[in-house]
Motif scaffolding. Structure first.
Motif, mmCIF file in Angstrom:
data_model
loop_
_atom_site.group_PDB
_atom_site.id
_atom_site.type_symbol
_atom_site.label_atom_id
_atom_site.label_comp_id
_atom_site.label_asym_id
_atom_site.label_seq_id
_atom_site.Cartn_x
_atom_site.Cartn_y
_atom_site.Cartn_z
ATOM 1 N N GLY A 130 0.822 -1.207 0.000
ATOM 2 C CA GLY A 130 0.000 0.000 0.000
ATOM 3 C C GLY A 130 0.854 1.254 0.000
ATOM 4 N N GLY A 131 1.975 1.214 0.713
ATOM 5 C CA GLY A 131 2.895 2.348 0.707
ATOM 6 C C GLY A 131 3.495 2.578 -0.664
ATOM 7 N N ALA A 132 3.850 1.502 -1.347
ATOM 8 C CA ALA A 132 4.408 1.637 -2.700
ATOM 9 C C ALA A 132 3.356 2.175 -3.669
ATOM 10 C CB ALA A 132 4.930 0.282 -3.179
ATOM 11 N N LEU A 133 2.113 1.705 -3.533
ATOM 12 C CA LEU A 133 1.056 2.189 -4.413
ATOM 13 C C LEU A 133 0.746 3.659 -4.168
ATOM 14 C CD1 LEU A 133 -1.433 -0.812 -4.399
ATOM 15 C CD2 LEU A 133 -0.126 0.057 -6.336
ATOM 16 N N ARG A 134 0.682 4.047 -2.905
ATOM 17 C CA ARG A 134 0.364 5.449 -2.599
ATOM 18 C C ARG A 134 1.512 6.388 -2.964
ATOM 19 N NH1 ARG A 134 -3.654 5.951 2.474
ATOM 20 N NH2 ARG A 134 -5.068 4.325 1.797
ATOM 21 N N ALA A 135 2.734 5.890 -2.943
ATOM 22 C CA ALA A 135 3.876 6.701 -3.383
ATOM 23 C C ALA A 135 4.046 6.643 -4.898
ATOM 24 C CB ALA A 135 5.154 6.218 -2.711
ATOM 25 N N GLU A 136 3.231 5.782 -5.547
ATOM 26 C CA GLU A 136 3.266 5.594 -6.997
ATOM 27 C C GLU A 136 4.640 5.156 -7.469
ATOM 28 O OE1 GLU A 136 1.735 9.186 -8.697
ATOM 29 O OE2 GLU A 136 -0.253 8.873 -7.831
ATOM 30 N N GLN A 137 5.210 4.189 -6.758
ATOM 31 C CA GLN A 137 6.516 3.621 -7.099
ATOM 32 C C GLN A 137 6.405 2.103 -7.167
ATOM 33 O OE1 GLN A 137 9.405 5.297 -7.761
ATOM 34 N NE2 GLN A 137 8.203 7.170 -7.606
ATOM 35 N N ARG A 138 7.273 1.496 -7.946
ATOM 36 C CA ARG A 138 7.330 0.037 -7.985
ATOM 37 C C ARG A 138 7.924 -0.461 -6.677
ATOM 38 N NH1 ARG A 138 9.535 -1.731 -13.781
ATOM 39 N NH2 ARG A 138 9.370 -3.697 -12.716
ATOM 40 N N PRO A 139 7.516 -1.629 -6.198
ATOM 41 C CA PRO A 139 8.048 -2.135 -4.925
ATOM 42 C C PRO A 139 9.568 -2.272 -4.909
ATOM 43 C CG PRO A 139 6.123 -3.397 -5.550
ATOM 44 C CD PRO A 139 6.446 -2.477 -6.706
ATOM 45 N N GLU A 140 10.185 -2.639 -6.023
ATOM 46 C CA GLU A 140 11.639 -2.801 -6.034
ATOM 47 C C GLU A 140 12.376 -1.471 -5.967
ATOM 48 O OE1 GLU A 140 9.944 -3.565 -10.120
ATOM 49 O OE2 GLU A 140 9.771 -4.662 -8.279
ATOM 50 N N GLU A 141 11.655 -0.364 -6.031
ATOM 51 C CA GLU A 141 12.255 0.963 -5.892
ATOM 52 C C GLU A 141 12.003 1.565 -4.518
ATOM 53 O OE1 GLU A 141 10.452 3.086 -9.087
ATOM 54 O OE2 GLU A 141 11.652 2.098 -10.621
ATOM 55 N N CYS A 142 11.467 0.763 -3.595
ATOM 56 C CA CYS A 142 11.111 1.259 -2.255
ATOM 57 C C CYS A 142 12.021 0.665 -1.188
ATOM 58 C CB CYS A 142 9.666 0.902 -1.930
ATOM 59 S SG CYS A 142 8.467 1.700 -3.005
ATOM 60 N N ILE A 143 12.157 1.394 -0.099
ATOM 61 C CA ILE A 143 12.937 0.935 1.052
ATOM 62 C C ILE A 143 12.032 0.907 2.267
ATOM 63 C CG2 ILE A 143 14.889 1.400 2.565
ATOM 64 C CD1 ILE A 143 16.165 2.963 0.345
ATOM 65 N N VAL A 144 12.128 -0.168 3.022
ATOM 66 C CA VAL A 144 11.400 -0.295 4.283
ATOM 67 C C VAL A 144 12.384 -0.018 5.412
ATOM 68 C CG1 VAL A 144 10.161 -1.879 5.794
ATOM 69 C CG2 VAL A 144 9.802 -1.988 3.330
ATOM 70 N N PHE A 145 12.057 0.923 6.267
ATOM 71 C CA PHE A 145 12.857 1.235 7.448
ATOM 72 C C PHE A 145 12.159 0.621 8.650
ATOM 73 C CE2 PHE A 145 13.737 4.573 4.417
ATOM 74 C CZ PHE A 145 15.102 4.744 4.527
ATOM 75 N N ASP A 146 12.826 -0.288 9.352
ATOM 76 C CA ASP A 146 12.209 -0.943 10.501
ATOM 77 C C ASP A 146 13.307 -1.482 11.396
ATOM 78 O OD1 ASP A 146 10.303 -2.005 12.202
ATOM 79 O OD2 ASP A 146 9.159 -2.935 10.597
ATOM 80 N N ASN A 147 12.910 -2.067 12.517
ATOM 81 C CA ASN A 147 13.899 -2.597 13.452
ATOM 82 C C ASN A 147 13.624 -4.042 13.839
ATOM 83 O OD1 ASN A 147 11.655 -2.194 14.992
ATOM 84 N ND2 ASN A 147 12.677 -1.092 16.629
ATOM 85 N N THR A 148 12.892 -4.778 12.996
ATOM 86 C CA THR A 148 12.600 -6.184 13.304
ATOM 87 C C THR A 148 13.104 -7.090 12.179
ATOM 88 O OG1 THR A 148 10.425 -6.054 12.264
ATOM 89 C CG2 THR A 148 10.541 -5.567 14.627
ATOM 90 N N PRO A 149 13.494 -8.318 12.510
ATOM 91 C CA PRO A 149 13.945 -9.245 11.467
ATOM 92 C C PRO A 149 12.831 -9.645 10.504
ATOM 93 C CG PRO A 149 14.611 -10.024 13.647
ATOM 94 C CD PRO A 149 13.712 -8.865 13.851
ATOM 95 N N ILE A 150 11.593 -9.743 10.990
ATOM 96 C CA ILE A 150 10.497 -10.163 10.113
ATOM 97 C C ILE A 150 10.198 -9.106 9.048
ATOM 98 C CG2 ILE A 150 8.633 -9.295 11.592
ATOM 99 C CD1 ILE A 150 8.587 -12.593 9.639
#
Length: 121
Positions: free
Chosen positions: A22-42
């Motif tokens: 949903g974040g990739a769609l709302r940013a209008e970017q392909r998923p392979e062009e997105c970065i997820v910032f988080d602090n969990t292994p999952i």
């Protein structure tokens, strides 16, 4: 600042996977062009399943538990723009869809015959 129409959160009844997509769609970017910032292994596992990149911050989990992330940092202030650019090195830059490979044609492993007492020559 993120405008409300571009925000994605679990409060909107998104699961983890659909939250990332949903974040990739709302940013209008392909998923392979997105970065997820988080602090969990999952989160790294889910991001890689969706072909996204992942930057993990060492917080509740030790650094050795975050090895599935593309890169991990102790603090946000340690993150540099060059580090983000290195994550995307070697990735595709065109917007053409990837071709699917025909795995079943000719890629079968040949079985070796074992030499036994009943070997035919």
């Amino acid at each position: 600042y993120f405008p409300p129409e571009r925000r994605v959160s679990s409060d909107a009844k998104y699961s983890a996977r659909s939250e990332y997509l949903g974040g990739a769609l709302r940013a209008e970017q392909r998923p392979e062009e997105c970065i997820v910032f988080d602090n969990t292994p999952i989160s790294a596992t889910i991001a890689h399943d969706l072909m996204m990149k992942n930057i993990a911050f060492v917080d509740h989990y030790a650094k050795y538990e975050l090895l599935t992330a593309d890169v991990s940092f102790g603090y946000v202030s340690d993150l540099d723009l060059m580090d983000i650019a290195k994550i995307f090195e070697g990735t595709r830059e065109d917007n053409e869809p990837m071709l699917e490979l025909d795995v079943s044609s000719g890629l079968q492993k040949q079985q070796r015959k074992l030499r036994t007492a009943f070997w035919d020559e």
